[in-house]
Scaffold this motif. Structure first.
Motif, PDB file in Angstrom:
ATOM      1  N   THR A  80      -3.577   2.059   7.292  1.00 34.87           N
ATOM      2  CA  THR A  80      -2.554   2.354   6.911  1.00 34.87           C
ATOM      3  C   THR A  80      -1.814   0.986   6.731  1.00 34.87           C
ATOM      4  O   THR A  80      -1.310  -0.226   6.133  1.00 34.87           O
ATOM      5  N   GLU A  81      -1.661   0.028   8.115  1.00 38.19           N
ATOM      6  CA  GLU A  81      -1.910  -1.884   7.921  1.00 38.19           C
ATOM      7  C   GLU A  81      -2.458  -2.147   7.457  1.00 38.19           C
ATOM      8  O   GLU A  81      -2.361  -3.453   7.149  1.00 38.19           O
ATOM      9  N   ALA A  82      -4.265  -1.741   7.312  1.00 31.78           N
ATOM     10  CA  ALA A  82      -5.017  -2.645   5.976  1.00 31.78           C
ATOM     11  C   ALA A  82      -4.660  -3.016   4.908  1.00 31.78           C
ATOM     12  O   ALA A  82      -4.393  -3.844   3.906  1.00 31.78           O
ATOM     13  N   LEU A  83      -3.457  -1.923   3.829  1.00 33.31           N
ATOM     14  CA  LEU A  83      -3.242  -2.102   3.109  1.00 33.31           C
ATOM     15  C   LEU A  83      -2.674  -3.512   2.368  1.00 33.31           C
ATOM     16  O   LEU A  83      -3.133  -4.160   1.573  1.00 33.31           O
ATOM     17  N   PRO A  84      -1.631  -3.801   3.392  1.00 36.28           N
ATOM     18  CA  PRO A  84      -0.394  -4.991   2.943  1.00 36.28           C
ATOM     19  C   PRO A  84      -1.625  -6.022   3.354  1.00 36.28           C
ATOM     20  O   PRO A  84      -1.905  -7.306   1.830  1.00 36.28           O
ATOM     21  N   VAL A  85      -2.827  -6.474   4.152  1.00 37.78           N
ATOM     22  CA  VAL A  85      -3.428  -7.112   3.829  1.00 37.78           C
ATOM     23  C   VAL A  85      -4.400  -7.650   2.755  1.00 37.78           C
ATOM     24  O   VAL A  85      -4.609  -8.296   2.059  1.00 37.78           O
ATOM     25  N   ALA A  86      -4.769  -5.880   2.894  1.00 34.64           N
ATOM     26  CA  ALA A  86      -6.194  -6.008   1.004  1.00 34.64           C
ATOM     27  C   ALA A  86      -5.071  -6.446   0.276  1.00 34.64           C
ATOM     28  O   ALA A  86      -5.670  -7.189  -0.839  1.00 34.64           O
ATOM     29  N   ARG A  87      -4.040  -6.685  -0.230  1.00 32.27           N
ATOM     30  CA  ARG A  87      -3.090  -6.785  -1.117  1.00 32.27           C
ATOM     31  C   ARG A  87      -3.264  -7.981  -0.928  1.00 32.27           C
ATOM     32  O   ARG A  87      -3.127  -9.100  -2.444  1.00 32.27           O
ATOM     33  N   ARG A  88      -2.789  -8.514   0.032  1.00 35.29           N
ATOM     34  CA  ARG A  88      -2.308 -10.394  -0.233  1.00 35.29           C
ATOM     35  C   ARG A  88      -3.588 -11.078  -0.851  1.00 35.29           C
ATOM     36  O   ARG A  88      -3.841 -11.468  -1.115  1.00 35.29           O
ATOM     37  N   ILE A  89      -5.042  -9.876   0.050  1.00 32.51           N
ATOM     38  CA  ILE A  89      -5.695 -10.561  -0.862  1.00 32.51           C
ATOM     39  C   ILE A  89      -6.405 -10.637  -2.114  1.00 32.51           C
ATOM     40  O   ILE A  89      -7.103 -11.499  -2.698  1.00 32.51           O
ATOM     41  N   GLY A  90      -5.421 -10.045  -2.751  1.00 30.79           N
ATOM     42  CA  GLY A  90      -5.572  -9.426  -4.206  1.00 30.79           C
ATOM     43  C   GLY A  90      -6.041  -8.140  -5.257  1.00 30.79           C
ATOM     44  O   GLY A  90      -6.093  -8.290  -5.811  1.00 30.79           O
ATOM     45  N   ILE A  91      -6.303  -7.320  -3.623  1.00 32.60           N
ATOM     46  CA  ILE A  91      -7.188  -6.014  -4.238  1.00 32.60           C
ATOM     47  C   ILE A  91      -5.297  -5.248  -4.865  1.00 32.60           C
ATOM     48  O   ILE A  91      -4.753  -4.927  -3.422  1.00 32.60           O
ATOM     49  N   GLY A  92      -5.100  -5.011  -6.094  1.00 35.65           N
ATOM     50  CA  GLY A  92      -4.587  -4.167  -5.807  1.00 35.65           C
ATOM     51  C   GLY A  92      -4.722  -2.217  -5.535  1.00 35.65           C
ATOM     52  O   GLY A  92      -3.178  -1.667  -5.036  1.00 35.65           O
ATOM     53  N   SER A  93      -5.502  -2.246  -5.444  1.00 33.33           N
ATOM     54  CA  SER A  93      -6.073  -0.508  -5.058  1.00 33.33           C
ATOM     55  C   SER A  93      -7.434  -0.900  -4.471  1.00 33.33           C
ATOM     56  O   SER A  93      -8.207  -1.126  -5.058  1.00 33.33           O
ATOM     57  N   VAL A  94      -7.506   0.119  -3.371  1.00 38.14           N
ATOM     58  CA  VAL A  94      -8.640  -0.391  -2.547  1.00 38.14           C
ATOM     59  C   VAL A  94      -9.158   1.551  -2.488  1.00 38.14           C
ATOM     60  O   VAL A  94      -8.800   2.171  -2.773  1.00 38.14           O
TER      61      VAL A  94
ATOM     62  N   ILE B 238     -12.496  -5.071   5.210  1.00 37.57           N
ATOM     63  CA  ILE B 238     -11.882  -4.985   3.772  1.00 37.57           C
ATOM     64  C   ILE B 238     -12.881  -5.822   2.991  1.00 37.57           C
ATOM     65  O   ILE B 238     -12.793  -7.012   3.344  1.00 37.57           O
ATOM     66  N   ARG B 239     -13.310  -5.363   2.131  1.00 37.21           N
ATOM     67  CA  ARG B 239     -14.699  -5.991   1.663  1.00 37.21           C
ATOM     68  C   ARG B 239     -13.797  -6.600   0.224  1.00 37.21           C
ATOM     69  O   ARG B 239     -13.105  -5.910  -0.663  1.00 37.21           O
ATOM     70  N   HIS B 240     -13.642  -8.156  -0.387  1.00 41.96           N
ATOM     71  CA  HIS B 240     -12.793  -8.351  -1.243  1.00 41.96           C
ATOM     72  C   HIS B 240     -13.346  -8.080  -1.821  1.00 41.96           C
ATOM     73  O   HIS B 240     -12.164  -8.363  -3.078  1.00 41.96           O
ATOM     74  N   ARG B 241     -14.059  -7.958  -2.320  1.00 49.03           N
ATOM     75  CA  ARG B 241     -14.624  -6.970  -3.810  1.00 49.03           C
ATOM     76  C   ARG B 241     -15.428  -5.806  -3.548  1.00 49.03           C
ATOM     77  O   ARG B 241     -16.403  -5.966  -2.557  1.00 49.03           O
ATOM     78  N   LEU B 242     -15.846  -5.318  -5.118  1.00 52.48           N
ATOM     79  CA  LEU B 242     -16.968  -4.331  -5.240  1.00 52.48           C
ATOM     80  C   LEU B 242     -17.860  -4.874  -5.890  1.00 52.48           C
ATOM     81  O   LEU B 242     -17.907  -5.388  -7.112  1.00 52.48           O
ATOM     82  N   ASN B 243     -18.911  -4.748  -5.138  1.00 52.44           N
ATOM     83  CA  ASN B 243     -20.475  -4.701  -5.957  1.00 52.44           C
ATOM     84  C   ASN B 243     -20.837  -2.835  -7.061  1.00 52.44           C
ATOM     85  O   ASN B 243     -20.388  -2.471  -5.519  1.00 52.44           O
ATOM     86  N   PRO B 244     -22.535  -3.324  -7.033  1.00 54.58           N
ATOM     87  CA  PRO B 244     -22.809  -2.096  -7.155  1.00 54.58           C
ATOM     88  C   PRO B 244     -22.582  -1.208  -6.255  1.00 54.58           C
ATOM     89  O   PRO B 244     -22.369   0.190  -6.213  1.00 54.58           O
ATOM     90  N   PHE B 245     -23.089  -1.821  -5.001  1.00 53.12           N
ATOM     91  CA  PHE B 245     -23.186  -0.252  -4.277  1.00 53.12           C
ATOM     92  C   PHE B 245     -22.105  -0.261  -3.194  1.00 53.12           C
ATOM     93  O   PHE B 245     -21.568   1.112  -3.525  1.00 53.12           O
ATOM     94  N   LEU B 246     -21.244  -1.422  -3.440  1.00 54.50           N
ATOM     95  CA  LEU B 246     -20.270  -0.989  -2.527  1.00 54.50           C
ATOM     96  C   LEU B 246     -19.143   0.256  -3.506  1.00 54.50           C
ATOM     97  O   LEU B 246     -18.358   1.285  -4.076  1.00 54.50           O
ATOM     98  N   ARG B 247     -18.799  -0.201  -5.280  1.00 55.02           N
ATOM     99  CA  ARG B 247     -18.430   0.797  -5.797  1.00 55.02           C
ATOM    100  C   ARG B 247     -19.225   2.291  -5.906  1.00 55.02           C
ATOM    101  O   ARG B 247     -18.418   3.020  -5.715  1.00 55.02           O
ATOM    102  N   GLU B 248     -19.902   2.161  -5.489  1.00 55.66           N
ATOM    103  CA  GLU B 248     -21.701   3.947  -5.851  1.00 55.66           C
ATOM    104  C   GLU B 248     -20.811   4.867  -4.321  1.00 55.66           C
ATOM    105  O   GLU B 248     -20.134   6.178  -4.365  1.00 55.66           O
ATOM    106  N   LEU B 249     -21.029   3.737  -2.692  1.00 55.09           N
ATOM    107  CA  LEU B 249     -21.181   4.203  -1.780  1.00 55.09           C
ATOM    108  C   LEU B 249     -19.902   4.332  -0.180  1.00 55.09           C
ATOM    109  O   LEU B 249     -19.567   4.288   0.356  1.00 55.09           O
TER     110      LEU B 249
END
Length: 141
Positions: free
Chosen positions: A89-103, A55-66
């Protein structure tokens, strides 16, 4: 992973690998330019490794694109048993705890199995960019 694979049988080498993975989730950890903090999760059954997910905590230009927020892989001998769907499925709550609303999750246009996994977990296709399909998945209500 390749750096450690040949010597994982040594406890101190494996412990060093795990320590490095844990450090990658911290903002202050030095990293390769262009890389972002990430949390790595392993999917295991007993002592059998089935797959991994990052789970990448944020997107940079490369991650946003690909690349997207989440990348996953299931070992070849464990494929087609629902593990990828369970892992995502199990990663989604982990991403939410990191602060990501939509992955953002991407897959190759030719990877039908991955597309089915992403859609099964609620992925909504945003678009296609080159050879990648880009899906968004809400991490919570």
């Amino acid at each position: 992973m390749e750096r450690y694979a040949g010597s994982w049988h040594r406890a101190e080498v494996f412990a060093g690998y795990v320590e490095r993975l844990r450090a990658e989730s911290l903002e202050e950890t030095p990293r390769v330019e262009g890389w972002v903090p990430s949390t790595t999760l392993w999917y295991v059954e007993g002592d059998t490794f089935l797959g991994r997910l990052a789970i990448r905590h944020r997107l940079n230009p490369f991650l946003r694109e690909l690349g997207g927020h989440i990348g996953y892989a299931v070992r070849p001998t464990a494929r087609r048993r629902g593990y990828a769907t369970a892992m995502l499925t199990e990663a989604l709550p982990v991403a939410r705890r990191i602060g990501i609303g939509s992955v953002l999750v991407t897959c190759d246009t030719t990877n039908t199995a991955s597309r089915k996994v992403i859609e099964a977990v609620g992925g909504v296709l945003e678009d296609q960019r080159g050879e990648k399909l880009r899906f968004w998945i809400r991490t919570g209500p």
